[in-house]
Design a protein around this motif. Structure first.
Motif, mmCIF file in Angstrom:
data_model
loop_
_atom_site.group_PDB
_atom_site.id
_atom_site.type_symbol
_atom_site.label_atom_id
_atom_site.label_comp_id
_atom_site.label_asym_id
_atom_site.label_seq_id
_atom_site.Cartn_x
_atom_site.Cartn_y
_atom_site.Cartn_z
ATOM 1 N N GLU A 288 12.738 27.624 20.360
ATOM 2 C CA GLU A 288 11.636 26.535 21.342
ATOM 3 C C GLU A 288 12.596 26.104 22.385
ATOM 4 N N GLU A 289 13.889 25.875 22.113
ATOM 5 C CA GLU A 289 14.640 25.557 23.383
ATOM 6 C C GLU A 289 14.881 26.505 24.308
ATOM 7 N N GLU A 290 15.191 27.712 23.648
ATOM 8 C CA GLU A 290 15.323 28.998 24.648
ATOM 9 C C GLU A 290 13.785 29.146 25.585
ATOM 10 N N LEU A 291 12.961 29.081 24.881
ATOM 11 C CA LEU A 291 11.528 29.048 25.564
ATOM 12 C C LEU A 291 11.201 28.240 26.601
ATOM 13 N N ALA A 292 11.541 26.944 26.438
ATOM 14 C CA ALA A 292 11.571 25.715 27.357
ATOM 15 C C ALA A 292 12.519 25.908 28.629
ATOM 16 N N ALA A 293 13.643 26.315 28.192
ATOM 17 C CA ALA A 293 14.545 26.316 29.108
ATOM 18 C C ALA A 293 14.655 27.569 30.223
ATOM 19 N N ALA A 294 13.642 28.565 29.829
ATOM 20 C CA ALA A 294 13.829 29.964 30.493
ATOM 21 C C ALA A 294 12.389 29.930 31.589
ATOM 22 N N SER A 295 11.508 28.880 31.700
ATOM 23 C CA SER A 295 10.406 29.037 32.139
ATOM 24 C C SER A 295 10.540 29.364 33.635
ATOM 25 N N GLY A 296 11.744 29.364 34.471
ATOM 26 C CA GLY A 296 11.890 29.708 35.654
ATOM 27 C C GLY A 296 11.765 31.275 36.236
ATOM 28 N N VAL A 297 11.911 32.161 35.071
ATOM 29 C CA VAL A 297 12.111 33.676 35.113
ATOM 30 C C VAL A 297 10.842 34.207 35.296
ATOM 31 N N PRO A 298 10.207 34.776 36.354
ATOM 32 C CA PRO A 298 8.833 35.626 36.306
ATOM 33 C C PRO A 298 8.849 36.451 35.483
ATOM 34 N N VAL A 299 7.553 36.582 34.639
ATOM 35 C CA VAL A 299 7.402 37.575 33.464
ATOM 36 C C VAL A 299 6.074 38.360 33.960
ATOM 37 N N ARG A 300 6.224 39.643 33.948
ATOM 38 C CA ARG A 300 5.191 40.694 34.140
ATOM 39 C C ARG A 300 4.775 41.481 33.043
ATOM 40 N N ILE A 301 3.941 41.138 32.269
ATOM 41 C CA ILE A 301 3.541 41.747 30.953
ATOM 42 C C ILE A 301 2.471 42.851 31.388
ATOM 43 N N VAL A 302 2.866 44.133 30.650
ATOM 44 C CA VAL A 302 1.934 45.121 30.782
ATOM 45 C C VAL A 302 1.620 45.906 29.363
ATOM 46 N N HIS A 303 0.500 46.175 29.174
ATOM 47 C CA HIS A 303 0.005 46.436 27.732
ATOM 48 C C HIS A 303 -1.307 47.176 27.820
ATOM 49 N N GLY A 304 -1.380 48.493 27.098
ATOM 50 C CA GLY A 304 -2.509 49.165 27.233
ATOM 51 C C GLY A 304 -3.448 48.545 26.219
ATOM 52 N N GLU A 305 -4.694 48.515 26.596
ATOM 53 C CA GLU A 305 -5.770 47.856 25.642
ATOM 54 C C GLU A 305 -6.038 48.538 24.440
ATOM 55 N N GLN A 306 -5.832 49.790 24.252
ATOM 56 C CA GLN A 306 -6.001 50.379 23.132
ATOM 57 C C GLN A 306 -4.896 50.889 22.446
ATOM 58 N N ASP A 307 -3.863 49.965 22.519
ATOM 59 C CA ASP A 307 -2.566 50.289 21.974
ATOM 60 C C ASP A 307 -2.752 49.983 20.376
ATOM 61 N N ARG A 308 -2.348 51.151 19.704
ATOM 62 C CA ARG A 308 -2.385 51.121 18.125
ATOM 63 C C ARG A 308 -0.941 50.973 17.368
ATOM 64 N N VAL A 309 0.033 51.122 18.279
ATOM 65 C CA VAL A 309 1.353 51.109 17.890
ATOM 66 C C VAL A 309 1.761 49.730 17.809
ATOM 67 N N VAL A 310 2.027 48.861 19.312
ATOM 68 C CA VAL A 310 2.165 47.476 19.405
ATOM 69 C C VAL A 310 0.720 46.965 19.638
ATOM 70 N N ASP A 311 0.202 46.088 18.928
ATOM 71 C CA ASP A 311 -1.130 45.862 19.082
ATOM 72 C C ASP A 311 -1.310 45.011 20.316
ATOM 73 N N TYR A 312 -2.491 45.235 20.982
ATOM 74 C CA TYR A 312 -2.748 44.632 22.297
ATOM 75 C C TYR A 312 -2.869 42.997 22.214
#
Length: 355
Positions: A288-312
């Motif tokens: 939780e400490e890491e999560l709160a401290a890292a909020s300054g880094v931009p994150v661009r999540i990319v995911h396929g809507e029909q992904d069956r290996v790593v669930d959407y």
């Protein structure tokens, strides 16, 4: 005698000194393009066309257990229990071992009660259990070692001026050589492109790939994930010693996408932006400490809507967690299964690196 006759017939058919004897190698299909088309046909409900495209692509990549499994899924949806069984067994032999996934995969619902298919799944479950027993208990330990990283430099680079570094983390079973094909996209942006080898060897059919996670139980996998995360940051230290680097951009695919979250949130000051592709946010590793401290880094999540290996849903979860924590996060989706989106990689690089 029959064997000798057959060998004689084969030897007479091929002139080994003919320059065109190996011309068939130039006609091998482009498997990546064919698998993309196969996935598109699958999503459109044309399972016959999808199966045909997977078969053609597998001629060039007969070890690709994921694509063999997808082919088995096509036959399952077509109600062809015998063929679904044949290719599921071939996927197992090529390295696919997630039998739990087979049990709930809806693509096999049309053939699940077929005696042949049901018997195969039972048999594979027994083989998986036997394999674990024969291998014995796994012990994970830390040690120093030497690891490889492939690096491509921008045209004309002489080290006089700092340039951006794009760090790419490959997926499970891949290698730096396989992932370096993305230089076709990254190379357009005047940056250094580095692809490290994940630290743990992983058998994929008859070849060796690499994995960022190791261990059979949750505690050992969590420990190995932390070690891999630290390994990525140690590699970055080394690259910054060797090359003149301005900003660092991190992306990864699948398991490498998961590692992108871990490294990016653990050391946000090291990265200008991060982009996990088809990955997951492992909250057993991120505090939780890491999560709160890292909020300054931009994150661009990319995911396929029909992904069956790593669930959407993994991407939806990460987007929700990061958004609630105040991150600059964007969630980009595409129509497709578990696959890498070059268009979204280009969009990520365009956003941060375009002149």
């Amino acid at each position: 005698m029959l064997f000798m006759l057959l060998m004689t017939a084969v030897s007479l058919q091929t002139d080994i000194y003919d320059p065109q004897a190996g011309a068939f190698l130039d006609r091998l299909p482009d498997p990546d393009s064919l698998f993309v088309l196969a996935d598109s046909a699958y999503r459109a409900g044309d399972y016959q066309l999808s199966a045909s495209l997977y078969l053609e692509g597998l001629q060039a990549q007969p070890w690709n257990s994921g694509s063999i499994y997808n082919l088995a899924c096509c036959y399952g949806l077509l109600g062809r229990a015998g063929l679904a069984s044949d290719y599921l067994e071939r996927a197992w032999k090529a390295g696919f071992d997630d039998i739990v996934h087979v049990r709930w995969d809806p693509d096999f619902d049309p053939v699940r009660t077929d005696p042949t298919f049901s018997a195969l799944v039972d048999s594979l479950e027994q083989l998986a259990a036997s394999r674990e027993e024969e291998l014995g208990e796994e012990v994970i330990f830390s040690a120093t070692g030497r690891f490889r990283c492939r690096v491509r430099l921008p045209e004309g680079y002489d080290g006089s001026d700092p340039v951006p570094l794009v760090l790419g983390l490959h997926g499970l079973g891949d290698s730096p050589e396989g992932f370096m094909g993305l230089w076709e996209v990254v190379g357009d942006y005047g940056c250094i492109f580095a692809v490290p080898q994940a630290p743990t060897p992983y058998l994929v059919g008859d070849r060796i790939g690499y994995t960022w996670y190791a261990g059979e139980d949750d505690s050992s996998r969590t420990a190995s994930a932390r070690q891999s995360r630290d390994y990525v940051l140690t590699l970055l230290d080394r690259l910054e010693e060797v090359y003149r680097i301005s900003d660092v951009y991190l992306f990864g695919y699948s398991q490498g996408g998961g590692m992108t979250y871990l490294a990016g949130l653990h050391a946000p000051q090291r990265f200008r932006a991060v982009a996990p592709f088809s990955g997951w946010l492992d909250m057993s590793v991120v505090s939780e400490e890491e999560l709160a401290a890292a909020s300054g880094v931009p994150v661009r999540i990319v995911h396929g809507e029909q992904d069956r290996v790593v669930d959407y849903g993994s991407a939806l979860f990460a987007d929700s967690v990061l958004s609630e924590a105040g991150y600059d996060v964007e969630f980009r989706t595409f129509q497709g299964q578990h696959m890498f989106s070059r268009d979204d990689l280009k969009a990520f690089l365009e956003e941060f690196l375009a002149d």
